[in-house]
Design a protein around this motif. Sequence first.
Motif, PDB file in Angstrom:
ATOM      1  N   GLU A  91       0.853  -1.185   0.000  1.00 56.69           N
ATOM      2  CA  GLU A  91       0.000   0.000   0.000  1.00 56.69           C
ATOM      3  C   GLU A  91       0.897   1.245   0.000  1.00 56.69           C
ATOM      4  O   GLU A  91       1.941   1.247   0.649  1.00 56.69           O
ATOM      5  CB  GLU A  91      -0.894   0.036   1.248  1.00 56.69           C
ATOM      6  N   PRO A  92       0.513   2.303  -0.705  1.00 54.71           N
ATOM      7  CA  PRO A  92      -0.725   2.445  -1.480  1.00 54.71           C
ATOM      8  C   PRO A  92      -0.643   1.935  -2.913  1.00 54.71           C
ATOM      9  O   PRO A  92      -1.682   1.799  -3.566  1.00 54.71           O
ATOM     10  CB  PRO A  92      -0.954   3.959  -1.472  1.00 54.71           C
ATOM     11  N   ARG A 539      -9.702   1.382  -7.647  1.00 52.30           N
ATOM     12  CA  ARG A 539      -8.848   2.423  -7.048  1.00 52.30           C
ATOM     13  C   ARG A 539      -8.735   3.560  -8.064  1.00 52.30           C
ATOM     14  O   ARG A 539      -7.830   3.577  -8.887  1.00 52.30           O
ATOM     15  CB  ARG A 539      -7.467   1.859  -6.707  1.00 52.30           C
ATOM     16  N   ARG A 547      -8.613   6.733  -2.049  1.00 54.93           N
ATOM     17  CA  ARG A 547      -7.767   5.587  -2.352  1.00 54.93           C
ATOM     18  C   ARG A 547      -8.555   4.448  -2.984  1.00 54.93           C
ATOM     19  O   ARG A 547      -8.074   3.785  -3.905  1.00 54.93           O
ATOM     20  CB  ARG A 547      -7.086   5.083  -1.076  1.00 54.93           C
ATOM     21  N   THR A 579      -7.395   8.592   1.264  1.00 53.06           N
ATOM     22  CA  THR A 579      -5.955   8.350   1.332  1.00 53.06           C
ATOM     23  C   THR A 579      -5.415   8.458   2.750  1.00 53.06           C
ATOM     24  O   THR A 579      -4.354   7.916   3.050  1.00 53.06           O
ATOM     25  CB  THR A 579      -5.201   9.335   0.417  1.00 53.06           C
TER      26      THR A 579
END
Length: 760
Positions: A91-92, A539, A547, A579
Amino acid sequence: MYTPRTRPPGLLAMVALLATAGPALAQSGPSAPADIDGPAAPVPPAMVSRDASGRVTMRATRLAEPLVLDGRLDEAVYGRVPAVSDFVEQEPFEGRPATEKTEVWVWYDDEAVYVSARNWESDPSRRVMSDMQRDARNLFNNDHLAVMFDTFYDRRNGYYFYANAQGGMVDGQLTNEAPNNNWNGLWEVRTGEFDGGWTVEFRFPFRSIRFGEDGRPWGINFRRVVRWKNEISYLTPIPQAWGRRGLTKVSSGATIVGIVPPRGLRNIDVKPYLLGSSVTDREADPPIRDDGTAEFGLDAKWAITQSFVTDFTYNTDFAQVEDDEAQVNLTRFSVFFPEKREFFLEGQDYFNFGGAGGGGGGPGGGQSSTPVVFYSRRIGISDDGLVPIVGGGRLLGRAGGFQVGALQMRTGASASAGAAAADYSVVRVNRDIGARSRIGVIGTRRGAADLAGANYAWGADASLNFTTEWSATAYWARTRSPGLDGPSASYRGRLEYNSDRYGLQAEHLYVGDDFDPEVGFLRRSAFRRSFGQARFSPRPASLPGVRKLTWEGSVDYYEDTAGRLESRDVQGMFRVEFTNTDQLTIQASDGFERLDEPFEPADGVVIAAGGYDARTMEVRYQLSPARPVSGNVSVRRGGFFGGTITEISWRGRVEFSSRVYAEPTLSINRIDTPEGRGRANLIGSRLTYTLTPRMFVGALVQFRSASERVSTNVRFRWEYQPGSELFVVYSDGRSTADGGFPPRLRTRTFVVKLTRLFRW
């Protein structure tokens, strides 16, 4: 009439036989070093090798001189031996190089394995450090470094450990890539600071873990969490679909060569305890007032080989265990409470069955309708109170692709709890298939002095992982109980596709009219369930601050065993994950519930038998755990058995400092039906002050309007040396029924317990 025997019953004899056979079984496993699952071992002076698919093989270094465990990383060896780096994001952005550099080393000597890391930070002032209590649930949400060891190199089992910059510690055991957070090992960690980040040194004694003795390499992986960036990275690539469980994906770990553990270790641990207590119970007949007692008991562990471990317990006591957290239950079904007692928690994953967990419930426990064939809280706990545990034994082991778990416990009689003396027996065997699949069988038995015969449960199950995304689980089980002659089988099949972007689930579950595992847990009985769910989770790169988006729909359909509709729930859900890891969820449902008999969800509100439709809407907002004030806030309103229900809840965390935090719980429920109005409120909070990673004091205060009671539980725990502890516990229960203040005392206990670990 069944009468508990004065000598170990048949299952305990079986445990002893398995223990005796353990060394021979262990020798039947592979004796030659396993092939490396990845690139060839690095050639010195290189410390790591990688291939095009991202697989990694690294090398451990034998220490020629002592390593001072101080977290400073200033010994000369750090300048001579290159570090391993180049972590990969989960991630991310899956697969990208980590933006914050991490350097790791693995060392060993005759007594222990050491892991050292230098964690570089672009902005140390934004480091998240909010917990240092050992095994704190929130420590995952801190900046931390974690290590996973696959010590038998079977690519499915292992151990994991992690620590934050304050020295807060978490450890656990992995069984078939499922975590058991309640395993506690004896290990040490020290941390430090440098100009550009923080450092950490771990020490893991060989005798605190089990490992292969056939020259195999080990599996290994590292996880680095930089919470203010919400960045999670690993030494090897981990799919985003695994989420925070990424470290448990043992099959994707790296390989480490060069570790040469000692042979022939003696592994015998004995842990006696002394306990003094005072009890007041004004609700007992006759009332108990300041009744003081003193007790002695012990636990013992013997590692017969590195593959087989036995545990024994005598006069088992769990006075130091925290009270259960109260739950609001407005359904007609039983409420599941997790296991918290140390003896039953360790190794509980060996007894998982059918995808519904084992021991304390494990994965799928919770408020699932899937039966739990072995539920360890049946031992020593009844609906009317605690039952004394005389003692028992357990064997856990693995060899030649098999996993074996066997348990035998005996409880004494308790007039206050309305329980007769009883024996409990469980045997569980699993067989590994392929890379990540298994099949298994289970058998349980409960016999008590007040029963005409014993209760038996047995079954077989399978867990098949076809690919990283596709999996299936299935089980068939049956019970036999005196006086129950109806259908006594249960079965379940479940197919699942789980990727980061898409998800599908399909399940069918059947529980017969007389299926009754007395050493298990049934939330509801005599039904068929069909369930389907679909998920889409893109996404979107075009939405700043977002996100992930998730759309999810499901249908849950229950019939009784005669084919009549019992309940139906059609749900739609939309979630936005930002996010900063805040989440907004909107959920709507359209349901039906049929009652065959009246039901009382709240005091004075009796719902008549019949069928009821209901539509509800719920909005939830989850604040990022990186915030000083975090948690879930939700509002739900909709139909409720011909009327309406309104629920407002908050389950949060408030951090006053890195050592002091509160975890408040608030649930306000109002129901308005043609039969009347009612309420079911829960207000409580846990307050924790951590003095050191091995010393804390915590308090749990709860008020439940349904029972008109306030309960308080205060615990002090000090691990004064590794494995040895001092507990001081105060608990009381008070009634608010008469409206007076302070509430009237009904029960009170005060306990001091001291344990001491001896190792040979």
